[in-house]
Design an enzyme around this catalytic site. Structure first.
Site, short mmCIF file in Angstrom:
data_model
loop_
_atom_site.label_atom_id
_atom_site.label_comp_id
_atom_site.label_asym_id
_atom_site.label_seq_id
_atom_site.Cartn_x
_atom_site.Cartn_y
_atom_site.Cartn_z
N ASN A 163 -0.91 7.01 0.86
CA ASN A 163 -0.62 5.63 1.21
C ASN A 163 -1.94 4.96 1.54
OD1 ASN A 163 0.24 3.20 2.34
ND2 ASN A 163 0.84 4.13 4.27
N MET A 209 0.81 -1.21 0.00
CA MET A 209 0.00 0.00 0.00
C MET A 209 0.85 1.26 0.00
SD MET A 209 -3.19 -0.40 -0.27
CE MET A 209 -3.81 -1.97 -0.77
N CYS A 210 2.14 1.14 -0.29
CA CYS A 210 3.05 2.28 -0.35
C CYS A 210 3.61 2.62 1.03
CB CYS A 210 2.41 3.53 -0.95
SG CYS A 210 1.53 3.26 -2.49
N ARG A 211 4.74 3.29 1.03
CA ARG A 211 5.37 3.87 2.22
C ARG A 211 5.76 5.29 1.84
NH1 ARG A 211 4.11 0.93 6.41
NH2 ARG A 211 2.29 1.26 5.07
#
Length: 259
Positions: free
Chosen positions: A115, A1-3
């Site tokens: 995010n 889910m991204c950082r």
């Protein structure tokens, strides 16, 4: 889910938290600690953005994994900026893997990162998208939920002097339209950084001359503090910079944690 991460304070290089720290953004791209079911790696692109000496934004983005770009660690070392944003992407299934889909999104005044995921995309937020000027929809950088969130927020910021209120209202509006969405947002301006913790983790490290807001702590320094779910953090310049955390919708966040 991204950082993602954002910094505000005395001019510094983003190389430390992005590449040199024990749990840097680079490490988080292939060994994240707290994705909360949102994937295992963040290999669908990355971006680094900052405010240059002329006060305008600069970005370096790629659609490839951050560990494949041999130039960006050295590039980051040469930057000294009072505000910067970095992100690594784990694309949601069905959304494009492209440079234009990578955060940070930007105009001359703001850097933005998301995010998470908008549930039921795109039908769930069609009503919100209808409120945008047609030209804004035609200029979407990518056909992704994050790009739409940026378009919605940028449109609201144009006529507002309250970025904190606008980003809080955006989270409320999207959650109402698409319940269960993951909406950890970062918005960075020349003199402010705003972050939301909505389902995903967010932490803050406040030093004497700068504050870092990040999806995951970049090291084991005991100064890191978690932002409670359902809350918003605001960082403003000063000596030291000020950090304020307030509830976005405490009742709804509590219900979600108990579910």
């Amino acid at each position: 889910m991204c950082r993602h991460l954002a910094y505000l304070g005395a001019p510094r290089s983003p190389a430390g938290p992005a590449f040199q720290a024990p749990h840097s953004l680079l490490v988080q791209s292939y060994a994240p600690r707290d994705m909360r079911g949102g994937g295992a790696v963040n290999a669908d692109g990355f971006g680094l953005g900052w405010f240059a000496d002329d006060g305008r934004t600069v970005r370096h983005r790629r659609s490839s994994p951050i560990w494949t770009d041999e130039t960006v660690p050295r590039l980051a070392e040469t930057v000294r900026a009072p505000v910067y944003v970095g992100a690594v992407r784990s694309g949601t299934a069905g959304m494009p893997v492209a440079e234009a889909a990578c955060a940070p999104f930007a105009d001359e005044d703001w850097l933005f990162s998301h995010n998470g995921v908008v549930r039921g995309w795109p039908d769930s937020v069609a009503g919100l998208a209808e409120k945008l000027p047609v030209a804004d929809l035609l200029r979407l950088e990518a056909r992704t939920d994050s790009a739409l969130l940026w378009a919605l927020l940028r449109h609201r910021l144009r006529g507002s002097a309250d970025p904190v209120g606008e980003i809080a209202q955006l989270v409320t509006d999207v959650e109402r339209a698409a319940p269960g969405s993951r909406l950890n947002l970062l918005l960075a301006g020349r003199d402010i950084v705003i972050g939301t913790a909505w389902t995903h983790a967010l932490s803050v490290h406040a030093g004497a001359d700068g504050v870092l807001v990040a999806s995951e702590p970049c090291d084991d320094d005991p100064g890191w503090r978690p932002v409670p779910d359902g809350h918003l953090v605001v960082v403003r310049p000063g000596r030291p910079p000020s950090v304020e955390t307030t509830a976005l919708d405490a009742g709804r966040a509590t219900e979600r944690r108990q579910a």
